[in-house]
Design an enzyme around this catalytic site. Structure first.
Site, PDB file in Angstrom:
ATOM      1  N   LYS A 169      17.730   6.620  -0.284  1.00 58.83           N
ATOM      2  CA  LYS A 169      17.233   6.625   1.272  1.00 58.83           C
ATOM      3  C   LYS A 169      16.676   4.827   1.074  1.00 58.83           C
ATOM      4  CE  LYS A 169      12.945   8.123   2.612  1.00 58.83           C
ATOM      5  NZ  LYS A 169      12.290   7.198   3.252  1.00 58.83           N
ATOM      6  N   ASN A 170      15.458   4.828   0.315  1.00 63.12           N
ATOM      7  CA  ASN A 170      14.660   3.511   0.733  1.00 63.12           C
ATOM      8  C   ASN A 170      15.724   2.202   0.208  1.00 63.12           C
ATOM      9  OD1 ASN A 170      12.934   5.135   1.648  1.00 63.12           O
ATOM     10  ND2 ASN A 170      11.678   5.298  -0.370  1.00 63.12           N
ATOM     11  N   ARG A 194       9.882   4.653   9.377  1.00 66.84           N
ATOM     12  CA  ARG A 194       9.079   3.638   8.876  1.00 66.84           C
ATOM     13  C   ARG A 194       9.572   2.607   8.713  1.00 66.84           C
ATOM     14  NH1 ARG A 194       4.239   2.503   8.588  1.00 66.84           N
ATOM     15  NH2 ARG A 194       3.809   1.182   6.749  1.00 66.84           N
ATOM     16  N   CYS A 231       6.425   8.781   8.409  1.00 67.28           N
ATOM     17  CA  CYS A 231       5.359   9.699   7.717  1.00 67.28           C
ATOM     18  C   CYS A 231       3.986   8.830   7.686  1.00 67.28           C
ATOM     19  CB  CYS A 231       5.955   9.925   6.220  1.00 67.28           C
ATOM     20  SG  CYS A 231       7.186  11.163   6.217  1.00 67.28           S
ATOM     21  N   ILE A 254      -1.629   4.808  -5.073  1.00 69.65           N
ATOM     22  CA  ILE A 254      -0.813   3.930  -3.981  1.00 69.65           C
ATOM     23  C   ILE A 254      -1.571   3.835  -2.531  1.00 69.65           C
ATOM     24  CG2 ILE A 254       1.573   3.243  -2.781  1.00 69.65           C
ATOM     25  CD1 ILE A 254       1.187   2.735  -5.891  1.00 69.65           C
ATOM     26  N   ARG A 301      14.828  13.906   7.057  1.00 66.81           N
ATOM     27  CA  ARG A 301      14.608  12.221   7.264  1.00 66.81           C
ATOM     28  C   ARG A 301      15.342  11.862   5.624  1.00 66.81           C
ATOM     29  NH1 ARG A 301       9.272  10.196   7.198  1.00 66.81           N
ATOM     30  NH2 ARG A 301      10.712   8.261   6.757  1.00 66.81           N
ATOM     31  N   ARG A 316      -0.976   3.101   7.182  1.00 60.92           N
ATOM     32  CA  ARG A 316       0.082   2.271   6.556  1.00 60.92           C
ATOM     33  C   ARG A 316       0.395   0.689   7.166  1.00 60.92           C
ATOM     34  NH1 ARG A 316       5.224   6.052   5.377  1.00 60.92           N
ATOM     35  NH2 ARG A 316       5.489   4.364   3.884  1.00 60.92           N
ATOM     36  N   PRO A 317      -0.666  -0.096   6.996  1.00 58.45           N
ATOM     37  CA  PRO A 317      -0.558  -1.364   7.561  1.00 58.45           C
ATOM     38  C   PRO A 317       0.611  -2.245   7.186  1.00 58.45           C
ATOM     39  CG  PRO A 317      -2.260  -1.524   5.928  1.00 58.45           C
ATOM     40  CD  PRO A 317      -1.669  -0.079   6.035  1.00 58.45           C
ATOM     41  N   ILE A 318       1.383  -3.156   8.145  1.00 58.79           N
ATOM     42  CA  ILE A 318       2.316  -3.957   7.605  1.00 58.79           C
ATOM     43  C   ILE A 318       1.782  -5.431   7.670  1.00 58.79           C
ATOM     44  CG2 ILE A 318       4.128  -2.407   8.128  1.00 58.79           C
ATOM     45  CD1 ILE A 318       4.444  -4.395  10.957  1.00 58.79           C
ATOM     46  N   ASP A 319       0.380  -5.709   7.513  1.00 60.99           N
ATOM     47  CA  ASP A 319      -0.077  -6.920   7.463  1.00 60.99           C
ATOM     48  C   ASP A 319       0.539  -7.925   6.328  1.00 60.99           C
ATOM     49  OD1 ASP A 319      -1.695  -5.279   5.735  1.00 60.99           O
ATOM     50  OD2 ASP A 319      -2.758  -6.857   5.127  1.00 60.99           O
ATOM     51  N   GLN A 320       0.837  -7.436   5.297  1.00 61.06           N
ATOM     52  CA  GLN A 320       1.648  -8.259   4.278  1.00 61.06           C
ATOM     53  C   GLN A 320       3.097  -8.749   4.583  1.00 61.06           C
ATOM     54  OE1 GLN A 320      -0.313  -9.269   1.447  1.00 61.06           O
ATOM     55  NE2 GLN A 320      -1.840  -7.904   2.878  1.00 61.06           N
ATOM     56  N   ASP A 331       6.094   9.112  -4.491  1.00 63.76           N
ATOM     57  CA  ASP A 331       6.796   9.830  -3.574  1.00 63.76           C
ATOM     58  C   ASP A 331       7.017  11.258  -4.494  1.00 63.76           C
ATOM     59  OD1 ASP A 331       6.625   8.034  -1.648  1.00 63.76           O
ATOM     60  OD2 ASP A 331       8.661   7.344  -2.132  1.00 63.76           O
TER      61      ASP A 331
HETATM   62  N1  EPU Z   1       0.099  -1.860   2.067  1.00 66.67           N
HETATM   63  C1  EPU Z   1      -0.914  -2.670   3.243  1.00 66.67           C
HETATM   64  N2  EPU Z   1      -0.025  -3.704   3.681  1.00 66.67           N
HETATM   65  C2  EPU Z   1       1.040  -3.810   3.962  1.00 66.67           C
HETATM   66  C3  EPU Z   1       1.968  -3.094   2.940  1.00 66.67           C
HETATM   67  C4  EPU Z   1       1.682  -2.122   2.099  1.00 66.67           C
HETATM   68  O1  EPU Z   1      -1.848  -2.316   2.951  1.00 66.67           O
HETATM   69  O2  EPU Z   1       1.558  -4.955   4.591  1.00 66.67           O
HETATM   70  C5  EPU Z   1      -0.450  -1.008   1.211  1.00 66.67           C
HETATM   71  C6  EPU Z   1       0.018   0.496   1.645  1.00 66.67           C
HETATM   72  O3  EPU Z   1      -0.993   1.024   2.569  1.00 66.67           O
HETATM   73  C7  EPU Z   1      -0.008   1.236   0.271  1.00 66.67           C
HETATM   74  C8  EPU Z   1       0.349   0.262  -0.447  1.00 66.67           C
HETATM   75  O4  EPU Z   1       0.208  -1.045   0.028  1.00 66.67           O
HETATM   76  O5  EPU Z   1      -1.481   1.474   0.130  1.00 66.67           O
HETATM   77  C9  EPU Z   1       1.941   0.383  -1.027  1.00 66.67           C
HETATM   78  O6  EPU Z   1       2.807   0.273   0.135  1.00 66.67           O
HETATM   79  P1  EPU Z   1       4.156  -0.082   0.143  1.00 66.67           P
HETATM   80  O7  EPU Z   1       4.318  -1.495   1.236  1.00 66.67           O
HETATM   81  O8  EPU Z   1       4.639  -0.132  -1.184  1.00 66.67           O
HETATM   82  O9  EPU Z   1       4.765   1.144   0.918  1.00 66.67           O
HETATM   83  P2  EPU Z   1       6.303   0.986   2.066  1.00 66.67           P
HETATM   84  O10 EPU Z   1       6.932   0.024   1.818  1.00 66.67           O
HETATM   85  O11 EPU Z   1       5.447   1.249   3.298  1.00 66.67           O
HETATM   86  C10 EPU Z   1       7.743   2.305   0.485  1.00 66.67           C
HETATM   87  C11 EPU Z   1       8.523   3.648   0.819  1.00 66.67           C
HETATM   88  C12 EPU Z   1       7.683   4.768   0.590  1.00 66.67           C
HETATM   89  C13 EPU Z   1       6.918   4.958  -0.673  1.00 66.67           C
HETATM   90  C14 EPU Z   1       6.255   3.452  -0.850  1.00 66.67           C
HETATM   91  C15 EPU Z   1       5.542   3.411  -2.375  1.00 66.67           C
HETATM   92  C16 EPU Z   1      10.276   2.845   2.150  1.00 66.67           C
HETATM   93  C17 EPU Z   1      10.919   2.866   3.594  1.00 66.67           C
HETATM   94  N3  EPU Z   1       9.058   3.674   1.965  1.00 66.67           N
HETATM   95  O12 EPU Z   1       6.716   2.396   1.503  1.00 66.67           O
HETATM   96  O13 EPU Z   1       8.547   5.909   0.674  1.00 66.67           O
HETATM   97  O14 EPU Z   1       6.047   5.754  -0.759  1.00 66.67           O
HETATM   98  O15 EPU Z   1       7.186   2.519  -0.818  1.00 66.67           O
HETATM   99  O16 EPU Z   1       6.526   3.535  -3.334  1.00 66.67           O
HETATM  100  O17 EPU Z   1      10.881   2.214   1.306  1.00 66.67           O
HETATM  101  C18 EPU Z   1       9.122   7.897   0.972  1.00 66.67           C
HETATM  102  O18 EPU Z   1      10.482   7.840   0.880  1.00 66.67           O
HETATM  103  O19 EPU Z   1       8.754   9.417   1.251  1.00 66.67           O
HETATM  104  C19 EPU Z   1       8.065   7.012   1.330  1.00 66.67           C
HETATM  105  C20 EPU Z   1       6.777   7.292   1.746  1.00 66.67           C
END
Ligand code: EPU
Length: 427
Positions: free
Chosen positions: A22-23, A93, A117, A326, A396, A122-126, A304
């Site tokens: 999926k991811n 997401r 989810c 995480i 999903r 779950r911010p996207i600031d980075q 996960d």
């Molecule tokens: N984070 C920030 N700012 C950002 C990005 C991340 O603070 O801009 C924090 C997050 O809040 C979290 C940590 O950094 O505490 C790691 O988050 P990450 O960005 O790695 O997660 P993600 O990309 O949003 C993906 C998977 C998730 C999985 C995580 C961790 C996808 C679409 N989603 O999420 O998958 O839990 O990596 O491995 O790839 C799932 O498949 O059920 C799922 C939730």
């Protein structure tokens, strides 16, 4: 409303084929926006997040041809519309990858903030910080991310290891002018898969799977064929289900290396796991032993898998401990497991699990994708009937979970109420 009715208590036996990741798929599909030509994709999981994404791309002008349930051709050459439909984007997401892809292709993006989810903030600031470092102007306006600018290479230092930010930066950098270096990268298999996909279409990305990724921008990407890797977490889910039910299951079409952290943890718990080239046999004949785990970025134990391992721990002989490394919170589902007779206490990022002999069936909710999968596994253990509600979350990310479990001898039925949410199909 979709729900599953499970009559548990039977050890799973047989073999199961794992679908595409999926991811990886939800990153590769938006990345096809960068490609001038036809992308032929195999091993695409037939799950609702992928169907949503295909609807979004199709709405934006992509030509999509489904060749079989798991193969498709996608041609984004003529896409001109950068506004992805908000009602679809907000439902999952990974829509954040559309921002990197649109910026990379058009120098302009307008994408609603993602949904999906929300078990934690779950911010996207980075992601946005990386786009800015590459020369984009980025604003948040009325729930949309609006980004504009001609991207040039940069040296990016994310504040934390983020799968999404790493992938999004690579996507945006593939067609940028000059070289982008990304430090502190996530090393998950799907990060590598996305880079391999782009490279097979002509990108110049090195270092994926290490801490530092270098992307030398190219003028254009060409079409080609690519096969998506198997899903690490889907495989881990069936491993946990075999372990929890005391079963004997061969998990096929996998990359055993991607599962090593899960295999090691289940072996610590007394599960016998035999590795083959592209399959694993998971057998549990003795009681589960308690253990400790902390979730970490890859190659650490995946967050996960945490709810699924928790079901195994709930049945172990003694006390286990999970530290969530995480997310700020990811234990809401434990209240549902406790309703089924588990004994779990949670303090913010730590769960203390005292093993019980068995679980009993009742009506529980899937709060998110992996929590929902954990409820299904718990239901397979319980000796009476479990009803798992809100399983649209499960669908999903798990292709035909009901059919696959039935193939392993489980008694599980999918019930969709007539006026419930229909799963959408893209032709
Ligand atoms: N984070 C920030 N700012 C950002 C990005 C991340 O603070 O801009 C924090 C997050 O809040 C979290 C940590 O950094 O505490 C790691 O988050 P990450 O960005 O790695 O997660 P993600 O990309 O949003 C993906 C998977 C998730 C999985 C995580 C961790 C996808 C679409 N989603 O999420 O998958 O839990 O990596 O491995 O790839 C799932 O498949 O059920 C799922 C939730």
């Amino acid at each position: 409303m979709i729900k599953y009715m499970i009559q548990g208590g039977t050890p799973l036996k047989g073999s199961v084929n794992i679908s595409g990741a999926k991811n990886a798929a939800v990153a590769i599909l938006p990345a096809t926006l960068l490609v001038d030509g036809v992308c032929h994709l195999d091993n695409v999981p037939d799950i609702s997040d992928v169907r949503l994404l295909l609807n979004i791309l199709s709405d934006m002008g992509a030509k999509i041809r489904r060749l079989s349930p798991n193969s498709l051709e996608i041609d984004c050459t003529r896409v001109r519309n950068i506004i992805a439909p908000i009602e679809l984007v907000r439902r999952f997401r990974a829509s954040y990858y559309l921002i990197g892809a649109e910026l990379g292709r058009f120098g302009s993006a307008k994408v609603a903030l993602p949904g999906g989810c929300n078990f934690s903030d779950r911010p996207i600031d980075q992601h946005l910080k990386a786009f800015r470092a590459m020369g984009a102007e980025v604003e948040l306006q009325n729930g949309y991310v609006i980004a504009n600018g001609h991207l040039t290479g940069g040296h990016i230092f994310p504040d934390m290891v983020s799968v999404g930010a790493t992938i999004n930066t690579v996507i945006a950098a593939a067609l940028a002018e000059g070289t982008t270096i990304i430090e502190n990268c996530a090393k998950e298999p799907h990060v590598v898969d996305l880079a391999n996909f782009l490279n097979s279409m002509g990108a110049r990305i090195s270092g994926a799977g290490t801490d530092t990724i270098k992307v030398r921008g190219v003028r254009s990407l060409h079409g080609g064929s690519y096969t998506i890797i198997p899903d690490q977490i889907e495989a881990g889910t069936y491993m946990a289900a075999a372990a929890a039910t005391g079963g004997d299951v061969v998990i096929r079409n996998i990359i055993p290396r991607h599962l090593e952290c899960i295999t090691a943890k289940l072996r610590e718990m007394g599960v016998k796991i035999t590795e083959f080239d592209d399959s694993l046999r998971v057998q549990r004949t003795v009681p589960l032993r308690p253990t400790k785990v902390k979730t970490l970025p890859y190659p650490g134990f995946p967050t996960d898998m945490q709810p699924l391992l928790c079901v195994c721990m709930a049945l172990a002989k003694g006390g286990s401990l999970i530290t969530e490394g995480i997310y700020d919170t990811r234990f809401r589902y434990t209240a549902e497991l406790n309703r089924m007779g588990a004994n779990i206490q949670v303090d913010t990022k730590i769960a203390v699990i005292n093993g019980v002999d068995t679980l009993h069936g009742c009506s529980v909710k899937a709060f998110d994708l992996r929590a929902g999968a954990a409820m299904v596994v718990a239901g397979l253990v319980a000796g009476d009937t479990t009803v798992v509600e809100d399983v649209h979350y499960v669908e999903r990310g798990y292709e035909d979970i009901v059919g696959k479990l039935q193939g392993l001898g489980a008694t599980i039925k999918r019930i969709e109420t007539p006026d419930g949410q229909k799963v959408q199909h893209v032709g």
